[in-house]
Write an enzyme that holds these catalytic residues in place. Structure first.
Site, PDB file in Angstrom:
ATOM      1  N   GLU A 357      40.974 -28.342 -85.352  1.00 56.98           N
ATOM      2  CA  GLU A 357      40.838 -27.248 -86.327  1.00 56.98           C
ATOM      3  C   GLU A 357      42.185 -26.524 -86.499  1.00 56.98           C
ATOM      4  OE1 GLU A 357      37.059 -24.721 -87.443  1.00 56.98           O
ATOM      5  OE2 GLU A 357      38.078 -23.687 -85.807  1.00 56.98           O
ATOM      6  N   HIS A 388      31.926 -46.243 -68.440  1.00 54.31           N
ATOM      7  CA  HIS A 388      30.802 -47.141 -68.740  1.00 54.31           C
ATOM      8  C   HIS A 388      30.459 -47.111 -70.225  1.00 54.31           C
ATOM      9  CE1 HIS A 388      30.105 -47.808 -64.478  1.00 54.31           C
ATOM     10  NE2 HIS A 388      30.378 -46.515 -64.330  1.00 54.31           N
ATOM     11  N   LYS A 507      31.176 -25.096 -96.792  1.00 57.58           N
ATOM     12  CA  LYS A 507      30.206 -23.992 -96.700  1.00 57.58           C
ATOM     13  C   LYS A 507      29.776 -23.575 -98.106  1.00 57.58           C
ATOM     14  CE  LYS A 507      32.403 -21.997 -92.608  1.00 57.58           C
ATOM     15  NZ  LYS A 507      33.092 -20.834 -92.055  1.00 57.58           N
TER      16      LYS A 507
HETATM   17  O1  F6P Z   1      33.983 -23.466 -88.694  1.00 56.52           O
HETATM   18  C1  F6P Z   1      34.833 -22.440 -89.066  1.00 56.52           C
HETATM   19  C2  F6P Z   1      34.760 -21.269 -88.145  1.00 56.52           C
HETATM   20  O2  F6P Z   1      35.294 -20.198 -88.853  1.00 56.52           O
HETATM   21  C3  F6P Z   1      35.499 -21.441 -86.819  1.00 56.52           C
HETATM   22  O3  F6P Z   1      36.851 -21.312 -86.926  1.00 56.52           O
HETATM   23  C4  F6P Z   1      34.850 -20.390 -86.002  1.00 56.52           C
HETATM   24  O4  F6P Z   1      35.103 -20.538 -84.650  1.00 56.52           O
HETATM   25  C5  F6P Z   1      33.397 -20.610 -86.380  1.00 56.52           C
HETATM   26  O5  F6P Z   1      33.430 -20.944 -87.758  1.00 56.52           O
HETATM   27  C6  F6P Z   1      32.483 -19.441 -86.142  1.00 56.52           C
HETATM   28  O6  F6P Z   1      32.856 -18.317 -86.903  1.00 56.52           O
HETATM   29  P1  F6P Z   1      32.270 -16.878 -86.603  1.00 56.52           P
HETATM   30  O7  F6P Z   1      32.660 -16.500 -85.227  1.00 56.52           O
HETATM   31  O8  F6P Z   1      32.871 -15.993 -87.649  1.00 56.52           O
HETATM   32  O9  F6P Z   1      30.774 -16.953 -86.733  1.00 56.52           O
END
Ligand code: F6P
Length: 549
Positions: A357, A388, A507
């Protein structure tokens, strides 16, 4: 000039053309001092790079590359709170989260050291209240089970650390169950709710943004479960059963968590770097606040080593540059993380997020597409289990893979002899595998006469990281070392490791599709702004639901 056009990069390319031809078995036989020359220690960690395909000259050239990229200044810039995350105009101050008290650090006129310690003090108070049974559920029951609801950085770090350091809990704390729920489909939560007692269960909703749909969906289900199990109003339920950990307090209030039940951190703490903040509440509940502080102190010891040591003996720098060498000059793009200690079972998943990430980027800091490789594909598993499963590919497949072997030297010191033997067995396997990967079947006397399908070609590079023991301090140092490694690589590759725009669009698209799964939604067609595959799959679900309703 892009880094891959620079003199230091070109010198490494030239050097690689020569070194690529050499096999690790020849490097070892030519130099009996290889281990002494290529191993380095700091903060309870021994880093052995001798099984990497490089020479002292390689390290010198990598050091030149780091200097050319002004690494030392950029390390200090991060610690000093300069904006190292330009796409979000923020510093990245996870190091400030573990810095001991009374070390003022001013960022935009605020002393972040004082803020961090105020926030940790509130967490300590809550942790002690829960441990001392002063925090009660809606009917006065003491809390026996805690469920951390979060995802990504708000889940993986606390989960990994609770499993790694669980043995450090006192008897009183051991009586408390800590669970983790992350998946948006509700499967983890549904399983848990079947066996938990509502009146003695506390939920920690951990979300930096407090808008992550995965987390809010799980929190809503938990709230509904509690409301159905009690006859008190919802605000009494949230007051007794929910703690919100966030950098966006207003959103947590909007969801229903009162201010006094909230713990706060800051936008300058990246999600995947956040377990050192109050996102570590579950860790402190699992092992006690004092052990949580030891964990922060271990990370801080690595921070000081990273900030103050010369580049050529600096563990995170060496780890990072070695991987840059493998990726950009030896063309190795897969990386396996292999802990030989079951307590580190979640380390591979944690590093997958931390590294991919952060450095899964193809645009430079100045917004230009880049023409060299960055983060490799990372995966892993507890080593003895992976033996394994996928080691066949490491030994005889067609892909070059770099591996990290991680193990504590000492374990079970005051426990049974059989357990001590199990640890020795794990260590013997760890060393056997890295030896075989490096040297191939040259370790056997009559290997040449074996048929092709039994031959091991070797020359797969690996790093071995040995902790003296797995303790809060050594574990904190280990994770901080990996965090800093990621930063060093980003400096070499001229990318921003602290944003993650690549996860945003998915998203948005999911939000636009959500209503199609509603029972009242009309038949979906490709004309609804999607491709025929997406439309066809939605219709498949819609038709099945209608048939079965
Ligand atoms: O997947 C993207 C992300 O923003 C991550 O970087 C982060 O750790 C996760 O989602 C959770 O985000 P939040 O803590 O804002 O719920």
């Amino acid at each position: 000039m892009a880094v891959n056009q620079s003199p230091a990069w070109k010198a490494l390319q030239f050097h690689a053309a020569d070194l690529e031809q050499q096999h690790l078995k020849d490097m070892f036989s030519a130099n009996p001092e290889r281990f002494q020359q290529f191993s380095f220690s700091a903060a309870h960690c021994l880093l052995d790079l001798s099984k990497q395909r490089m020479s002292s000259h390689t390290l010198q050239l990598l050091n030149d590359l780091a200097e050319q990229q002004s690494l030392k200044q950029k390390i200090l810039a991060m610690f000093d709170g300069e904006v190292v995350n330009p796409s979000e105009s923020r510093p990245a101050l996870h190091t400030a989260l573990r810095q001991p008290e009374n070390n003022p650090l001013s960022v935009n006129g605020t002393d972040v050291n004082a803020e961090v310690h105020r926030s940790l003090a509130k967490m300590e108070k809550l942790v002690n209240q829960i441990h001392n049974q002063q925090w009660r559920g809606f009917d006065g029951s003491p809390i026996k089970s805690v469920v951390n609801i979060g995802v990504g950085g708000s889940d993986l770090g606390p989960l990994m650390t609770c499993r790694a350091l669980g043995q450090f809990a006192s008897e009183q704390i051991r009586a408390m169950d800590i669970h983790f729920v992350s998946s948006m489909d509700g499967s983890q939560l549904a399983r848990l709710l079947n066996k938990l007692d509502p009146a003695s269960t506390l939920f920690i909703v951990s979300s930096k943004s407090f808008t992550t749909i995965d987390t809010l969906a799980n929190a809503n289900t938990a709230l509904e479960w509690l409301i159905n199990a009690s006859d008190v109003p919802p605000e009494i339920i949230t007051q007794h059963h929910f703690i919100g950990v966030t950098a966006t307090p207003a959103k947590a209030v909007e969801w229903g968590i009162p201010e006094q039940n909230q713990l706060h951190f800051w936008d300058w703490t990246g999600g995947r770097y956040s377990m050192w903040s109050v996102i570590g509440m579950a860790i402190a509940l699992q092992v006690g606040y004092d052990n949580f502080r030891r964990f922060l102190d271990g990370a801080w010891a690595m921070d000081c080593h990273f900030k103050d040591s010369a580049l050529d003996s600096n563990l995170p720098v060496l780890l990072a540059l070695t991987e840059v060498w493998n990726i950009n000059f030896l063309n190795i793009h897969a990386h396996a993380v292999l802990p030989y200690d079951g307590r580190l079972e979640h380390l591979p998943a944690y590093l997958e997020q931390l590294e991919m990430e952060s450095n899964g980027k193809s645009v430079s800091l100045s917004g230009e597409p880049i023409s060299y490789a960055t983060c490799p594909i990372l995966w892993g598993e507890v080593g003895p289990n992976a033996q394994h499963a996928f080691y066949q590919l490491l030994h005889q497949g067609t892909e070059a893979v770099m591996c990290d072997f991680i193990a504590p030297a000492l374990r079970y010191e005051d426990q049974s002899e059989e357990l001590q033997k199990q640890h020795q067995l794990a260590l013997a396997n760890c060393l056997a595998q890295s030896r075989l990967l490096a040297l191939g079947d040259s370790v056997l006397e009559d290997a040449d006469s074996a048929p092709a399908h039994k031959r091991y070609r070797g020359n797969q590079p690996s790093t071995t990281i040995m902790l003296d023991r797995l303790t809060p301090e050594s574990f904190g140092a280990l994770i901080a070392m990996y965090e800093h490694k990621v930063y060093v690589q980003s400096v070499i590759w001229e990318i921003n490791p602290f944003d993650q725009w690549g996860v945003e669009l998915g998203k948005q698209v999911a939000t636009s599709l959500l209503s199609s799964f509603d029972d009242t939604s009309p038949d979906y067609t490709a004309a609804d702004n999607t491709d025929s595959s997406t439309a066809g799959l939605i219709r498949f679900v819609q038709d099945l639901r209608r048939e079965n309703s």
